[in-house]
Design a protein around this motif. Structure first.
Motif, PDB file in Angstrom:
ATOM      1  N   MET A 195       6.064  13.392  11.453  1.00 58.99           N
ATOM      2  CA  MET A 195       5.663  14.586  10.719  1.00 58.99           C
ATOM      3  C   MET A 195       4.143  14.675  10.585  1.00 58.99           C
ATOM      4  O   MET A 195       3.566  15.763  10.584  1.00 58.99           O
ATOM      5  N   LEU A 196       3.507  13.513  10.490  1.00 54.76           N
ATOM      6  CA  LEU A 196       2.045  13.464  10.349  1.00 54.76           C
ATOM      7  C   LEU A 196       1.347  13.355  11.702  1.00 54.76           C
ATOM      8  O   LEU A 196       0.126  13.172  11.752  1.00 54.76           O
ATOM      9  N   GLU A 197       2.125  13.463  12.783  1.00 54.80           N
ATOM     10  CA  GLU A 197       1.603  13.391  14.153  1.00 54.80           C
ATOM     11  C   GLU A 197       0.865  12.079  14.415  1.00 54.80           C
ATOM     12  O   GLU A 197      -0.190  12.042  15.050  1.00 54.80           O
ATOM     13  N   ILE A 198       1.435  11.004  13.900  1.00 57.67           N
ATOM     14  CA  ILE A 198       0.901   9.662  14.136  1.00 57.67           C
ATOM     15  C   ILE A 198       1.772   8.986  15.189  1.00 57.67           C
ATOM     16  O   ILE A 198       3.002   8.903  15.037  1.00 57.67           O
ATOM     17  N   ASP A 199       1.171   8.510  16.237  1.00 59.42           N
ATOM     18  CA  ASP A 199       1.916   7.915  17.346  1.00 59.42           C
ATOM     19  C   ASP A 199       2.438   6.520  16.978  1.00 59.42           C
ATOM     20  O   ASP A 199       1.717   5.704  16.415  1.00 59.42           O
ATOM     21  N   VAL A 200       3.722   6.291  17.290  1.00 59.93           N
ATOM     22  CA  VAL A 200       4.362   4.987  17.088  1.00 59.93           C
ATOM     23  C   VAL A 200       4.823   4.487  18.453  1.00 59.93           C
ATOM     24  O   VAL A 200       5.562   5.192  19.153  1.00 59.93           O
ATOM     25  N   PRO A 201       4.335   3.340  18.931  1.00 59.55           N
ATOM     26  CA  PRO A 201       3.524   2.356  18.204  1.00 59.55           C
ATOM     27  C   PRO A 201       2.025   2.437  18.506  1.00 59.55           C
ATOM     28  O   PRO A 201       1.290   1.515  18.147  1.00 59.55           O
ATOM     29  N   ILE A 231       6.038  -0.028  13.550  1.00 59.85           N
ATOM     30  CA  ILE A 231       7.006  -0.012  12.454  1.00 59.85           C
ATOM     31  C   ILE A 231       8.152  -0.957  12.795  1.00 59.85           C
ATOM     32  O   ILE A 231       8.708  -0.914  13.897  1.00 59.85           O
ATOM     33  N   ALA A 232       8.505  -1.820  11.841  1.00 59.56           N
ATOM     34  CA  ALA A 232       9.631  -2.745  12.007  1.00 59.56           C
ATOM     35  C   ALA A 232      10.574  -2.612  10.824  1.00 59.56           C
ATOM     36  O   ALA A 232      10.148  -2.333   9.700  1.00 59.56           O
ATOM     37  N   GLY A 233      11.858  -2.814  11.071  1.00 56.54           N
ATOM     38  CA  GLY A 233      12.869  -2.752  10.015  1.00 56.54           C
ATOM     39  C   GLY A 233      13.539  -4.096   9.815  1.00 56.54           C
ATOM     40  O   GLY A 233      12.971  -5.150  10.133  1.00 56.54           O
ATOM     41  N   PHE A 234      14.775  -4.042   9.305  1.00 57.16           N
ATOM     42  CA  PHE A 234      15.518  -5.278   9.015  1.00 57.16           C
ATOM     43  C   PHE A 234      17.010  -4.949   8.971  1.00 57.16           C
ATOM     44  O   PHE A 234      17.404  -3.944   8.384  1.00 57.16           O
ATOM     45  N   GLU A 235      17.839  -5.759   9.602  1.00 59.77           N
ATOM     46  CA  GLU A 235      19.307  -5.725   9.587  1.00 59.77           C
ATOM     47  C   GLU A 235      19.921  -5.380  10.939  1.00 59.77           C
ATOM     48  O   GLU A 235      21.047  -5.739  11.213  1.00 59.77           O
ATOM     49  N   ASP A 236      19.228  -4.628  11.810  1.00 61.12           N
ATOM     50  CA  ASP A 236      19.782  -4.188  13.089  1.00 61.12           C
ATOM     51  C   ASP A 236      21.005  -3.294  12.882  1.00 61.12           C
ATOM     52  O   ASP A 236      22.024  -3.437  13.566  1.00 61.12           O
TER      53      ASP A 236
END
Length: 347
Positions: free
Chosen positions: A263-269, A274-279
């Motif tokens: 939404m903020l037009e920031i490229d990932v990565p 960004i990393a999460g947890f649990e799969d």
């Protein structure tokens, strides 16, 4: 026509009473005879009338799964894991969602155990980490197994399945550090979960181990939800000092953070990792797919149910001079899975 216990007895060439003993997992049956009965059960696809068994005497053949978790993927994996163990032992599963903040939760628990004819309970956070809840269960003399976040040690509680969230979070943070990231934000989950604190501790330990001072402004309190991840990511990505990486306490939060970045037009990565947890499925349904830690919830639940049923049946086994057998995995460390959402620091 529905297959009956008489059909199983005839197929196996044994008495109805012997079939009943095998189905009830009584230890006083020879191994060869037990196998003949189990083969007949499988051949005929026989399913015991569990409701009738529960009503037939003092022994109950139901266990309950107690939870308060908004993550449907987590709940379904837990249910499926417990159901597998129940079916293999001829038990029913009572699924009981609860509000952990309810003022009458303890009295409701008492009614569940007394009126539901429940032989035991599988507990997940926050119930499995609540001293008041656990003390109430002990006073009721009901078997339970708790799934809880804790540091893995050589002295594991006899009725617990442990998850080493701290080590898994350490590994995720260390992965981000290896990519050159130094300003790593942590988007937290609900404080009522011990896993929240353990994952944060792992994050902090990895930073400190790399000689980086923990910046408390980069630790953002929140909930285990997509909306929390989106809202908190927007706040930190719009700030004066934007981090080059975000570690979210679960995949749902991470998916919300990824949406905020878009939404903020920031490229990932490219601009922020960004990393999460649990799969959970959230980690595989986003683009780019999320780097995460694989927490095998179905397998964890299966182990918890196996342990509970073993404890329930061991009472009868001890009375007959025998003991339940079989090794059960009692500790789990979620494993790092590297995907496209993390990359080298733009710095």
């Amino acid at each position: 026509m529905k297959v009956t216990i008489n059909d199983v007895a005839e197929c196996a060439g044994v008495s109805i009473k012997t079939v009943s003993r095998v189905i009830n997992n009584e230890p006083s049956v020879r191994a060869a005879t037990r196998q003949k009965v189990l083969d007949a059960v499988k051949t005929l696809n026989y399913t015991p009338n569990l409701a009738a068994r529960n009503l037939a005497g003092t022994h109950t053949y139901s266990i309950a799964f107690i939870y308060d978790n908004p993550n449907a993927y987590y709940v379904i994996d837990m249910q499926n894991g417990i159901l597998e163990a129940c079916r293999s032992k001829g038990y029913e599963l009572l699924i009981h969602p609860c509000d952990s903040n309810s003022p009458v939760i303890l009295s409701d628990l008492n009614k569940l155990v007394e009126h539901g004819k429940v032989a035991g309970l599988v507990l997940t956070p926050p119930f499995s980490e609540s001293p008041a809840f656990l003390e109430t269960l002990k006073s009721m003399n009901v078997e339970f197994v708790r799934i809880a976040s804790s540091r893995i040690s050589h002295e594991i509680e006899e009725n617990s399945i442990q998850i080493d969230d701290r080590q898994a979070a350490f590994n995720i943070t260390q992965h981000l550090l290896s990519l050159g990231h130094k300003r790593i934000a942590y988007l937290s989950g609900g404080e009522e979960h011990l896993s929240t604190l353990e994952r944060q501790q792992g994050y902090c330990q990895a930073l400190e181990g790399a000689g980086i001072t923990v910046d408390r402004q980069l630790i953002i309190d929140g909930e285990y939800s997509f909306e929390s991840g989106e809202s908190n990511a927007k706040k930190i990505l719009r700030g004066d000092s934007v981090p080059s990486a975000i570690f979210a306490a679960n995949d749902e939060i991470a998916a919300g953070a990824l949406f905020a970045a878009r939404m903020l037009e920031i490229d990932v990565p490219g601009q922020v990792s960004i990393a999460g947890f649990e799969d959970s499925p959230f980690s595989r349904q986003t683009w780019p797919k999320l780097t995460t830690a694989c927490q095998p919830n179905k397998k964890i639940a299966h182990s918890a149910a196996e342990l509970l049923l073993k404890r329930i049946q061991s009472k009868s086994a001890k009375a007959n001079g025998s003991a339940a057998e079989g090794e059960i995995q009692r500790s789990f460390t979620p494993e790092l899975i590297i995907r496209q959402s993390t990359g080298p620091s733009p710095e």
